[in-house]
Each structure stands twice: as C-alpha cells, then as structure tokens.
Enzyme design. Sequence first.
Site, PDB file in Angstrom:
ATOM      1  N   LYS A  16      19.360  46.762  41.935  1.00 16.11           N
ATOM      2  CA  LYS A  16      18.377  45.681  41.770  1.00 16.11           C
ATOM      3  C   LYS A  16      18.547  44.580  42.826  1.00 16.11           C
ATOM      4  O   LYS A  16      17.562  44.094  43.364  1.00 16.11           O
ATOM      5  CB  LYS A  16      18.550  45.102  40.365  1.00 16.11           C
ATOM      6  CG  LYS A  16      17.550  44.055  39.988  1.00 16.11           C
ATOM      7  CD  LYS A  16      17.553  43.839  38.481  1.00 16.11           C
ATOM      8  CE  LYS A  16      18.876  43.303  37.962  1.00 16.11           C
ATOM      9  NZ  LYS A  16      19.082  41.872  38.273  1.00 16.11           N
ATOM     10  N   ARG A  92      16.863  37.473  30.748  1.00 15.45           N
ATOM     11  CA  ARG A  92      17.756  38.516  30.238  1.00 15.45           C
ATOM     12  C   ARG A  92      17.513  38.796  28.766  1.00 15.45           C
ATOM     13  O   ARG A  92      18.118  39.721  28.216  1.00 15.45           O
ATOM     14  CB  ARG A  92      19.217  38.078  30.379  1.00 15.45           C
ATOM     15  CG  ARG A  92      19.788  38.275  31.760  1.00 15.45           C
ATOM     16  CD  ARG A  92      21.268  37.958  31.749  1.00 15.45           C
ATOM     17  NE  ARG A  92      21.760  37.677  33.080  1.00 15.45           N
ATOM     18  CZ  ARG A  92      22.163  38.620  33.932  1.00 15.45           C
ATOM     19  NH1 ARG A  92      22.136  39.879  33.586  1.00 15.45           N
ATOM     20  NH2 ARG A  92      22.582  38.285  35.128  1.00 15.45           N
ATOM     21  N   ARG A 126      32.867  52.608  42.377  1.00 14.45           N
ATOM     22  CA  ARG A 126      32.832  51.480  43.319  1.00 14.45           C
ATOM     23  C   ARG A 126      34.234  50.913  43.533  1.00 14.45           C
ATOM     24  O   ARG A 126      35.012  50.779  42.599  1.00 14.45           O
ATOM     25  CB  ARG A 126      31.904  50.403  42.752  1.00 14.45           C
ATOM     26  CG  ARG A 126      31.724  49.204  43.660  1.00 14.45           C
ATOM     27  CD  ARG A 126      30.501  48.407  43.268  1.00 14.45           C
ATOM     28  NE  ARG A 126      30.597  47.843  41.930  1.00 14.45           N
ATOM     29  CZ  ARG A 126      29.578  47.222  41.323  1.00 14.45           C
ATOM     30  NH1 ARG A 126      28.400  47.126  41.903  1.00 14.45           N
ATOM     31  NH2 ARG A 126      29.748  46.713  40.117  1.00 14.45           N
ATOM     32  N   ARG A 158      37.520  46.852  40.622  1.00 13.79           N
ATOM     33  CA  ARG A 158      37.505  45.607  39.852  1.00 13.79           C
ATOM     34  C   ARG A 158      37.677  45.919  38.363  1.00 13.79           C
ATOM     35  O   ARG A 158      37.206  46.948  37.881  1.00 13.79           O
ATOM     36  CB  ARG A 158      36.164  44.878  40.020  1.00 13.79           C
ATOM     37  CG  ARG A 158      35.857  44.445  41.437  1.00 13.79           C
ATOM     38  CD  ARG A 158      34.630  43.553  41.449  1.00 13.79           C
ATOM     39  NE  ARG A 158      33.585  44.066  40.547  1.00 13.79           N
ATOM     40  CZ  ARG A 158      32.611  43.340  40.043  1.00 13.79           C
ATOM     41  NH1 ARG A 158      32.530  42.054  40.300  1.00 13.79           N
ATOM     42  NH2 ARG A 158      31.705  43.878  39.273  1.00 13.79           N
ATOM     43  N   ARG A 169      28.573  46.519  29.253  1.00 12.07           N
ATOM     44  CA  ARG A 169      27.446  45.825  29.899  1.00 12.07           C
ATOM     45  C   ARG A 169      26.140  46.581  29.685  1.00 12.07           C
ATOM     46  O   ARG A 169      25.091  45.986  29.484  1.00 12.07           O
ATOM     47  CB  ARG A 169      27.727  45.646  31.389  1.00 12.07           C
ATOM     48  CG  ARG A 169      28.778  44.580  31.676  1.00 12.07           C
ATOM     49  CD  ARG A 169      28.653  44.029  33.074  1.00 12.07           C
ATOM     50  NE  ARG A 169      28.770  45.054  34.100  1.00 12.07           N
ATOM     51  CZ  ARG A 169      29.928  45.440  34.652  1.00 12.07           C
ATOM     52  NH1 ARG A 169      31.059  44.900  34.271  1.00 12.07           N
ATOM     53  NH2 ARG A 169      29.931  46.361  35.588  1.00 12.07           N
TER      54      ARG A 169
END
Length: 219
Positions: A16, A92, A126, A158, A169
């Site tokens: 996004k 959101r 990632r 991370r 999430r």
Amino acid sequence: MKRVRLVMFGRQGAGKGTQSKALARHYGAPHISTGDMLRDAANDGSAVGLKAKEYLDAGKLLPDAVMLDVIGERLERDDVVANGFLLDGFPRTLPQAEALLDLTPVDVAVNLEVPESLVIARISGRRICRSCGAIYSTADPPADDWTCNVCGGDVVQRDDDTPDAVAARLEAYAEKTLPAVAWFAERGLLVVVDGVGATEVVTDRLVSAIDGRLAHVGG
Ligand SMILES: [Zn+2]
C-alpha cells in the site's frame, strides 16, 4: 489534470505504501500518510499539533477526535485544496470513515487486495538493517551474510514481523478496518484491485480502476 480525492486500503504487506506514492505522483495529489502527517503536526507547533505530540511522546494512540483535528487541518492546506489527496493509513475504523466523510467528499476508495497467505509470506520473509533501515528479504538477501550492502549494519527480522505479530495485525485489520472498507463499498465508492504482481503492473491496474471510477462519477 483532474483533482482526485482518494483513500487507500490494504492489508499490511500488500504494498500500500509503495503504491500510494506511485499514485500520488501519477495524479499530482499530496500523499498523506498518517505516520508522516502526525510527525509533521507534532513539529509545527500548532495547537492541534501540540495536542497530537502529547500522545505521540507518551507512546499512546491518538483518540479519534484528535486524529480528526489533525486530518481536518491537513485537508485545509493549499496543496490539498488545489490537487486533492491520497490518504494512506486513515480511516482504520468505521467511525473514522464516517467522520472523514463529514470533513470532505471522497471520489474513490481503493482496496488493494492481496491474499493473507501471500502477505504473511512477504512480511515473515522481510529483513531490515538495524542501522540504516534498508529492507531485504530471505528471497533477496544482502550480498554478504546478513550484513547491510549500504552501511555494513546487521540485517535482522523485526519483532513486529514474526508470524504471531503479523497474524495479530491481520486479525485487527479484518475486525476493525474491513467494516470501513465495506462501508465505502455500500456507498458505491470502492474499487477492488488485485495487488499481486510486479509493482509497475499493479500501479497500472490501480490507475485504470481509479480512472474508470472517476469517469463514472463524471466530475
Ligand atoms: Zn544499513
């Protein structure tokens, strides 16, 4: 160039942010990402900005009312009045979506659709440089044993990108944000675009879908 007022939706890891930047360039509209906007507001010393800064400094989420004040102020600036906006990261939730439409009309909302399984694979692969923030992946690692090509720092995963954190999430997105997406759809404002593919291919798809929607509203 026609002014466009656009809202971007998409799961984390759908691309996004990258696509929002490309679309902002294409349409000549300011890219308003909530993270950047809050940092700017906190630095500009306005009453609204100082209020936002209190929450940010305390590491707290902004209440909707404060967030809406920050956004309302941003939407009144000359660049938005002249060129529209591309809103990335807001709304959101359903109440935020309703409140946004009290502030401004929206021409089109985009849902950049990428299957959950693919998003999980992308995010959990990632890796990021601890020193400079350069992004790598298990499929595209640095040249030398997880040492950053740019600065020589350690390249790590991370804490936010572990499978459990990603699942949490995605669940929050489904529970809180999808009702807002559905709400735009009910109003005939939503286009759904397949986000799977090369970046440029997805950008072209987005532009066709958005242009189609803008031609439909005709104004
Ligand atoms: Zn680095």
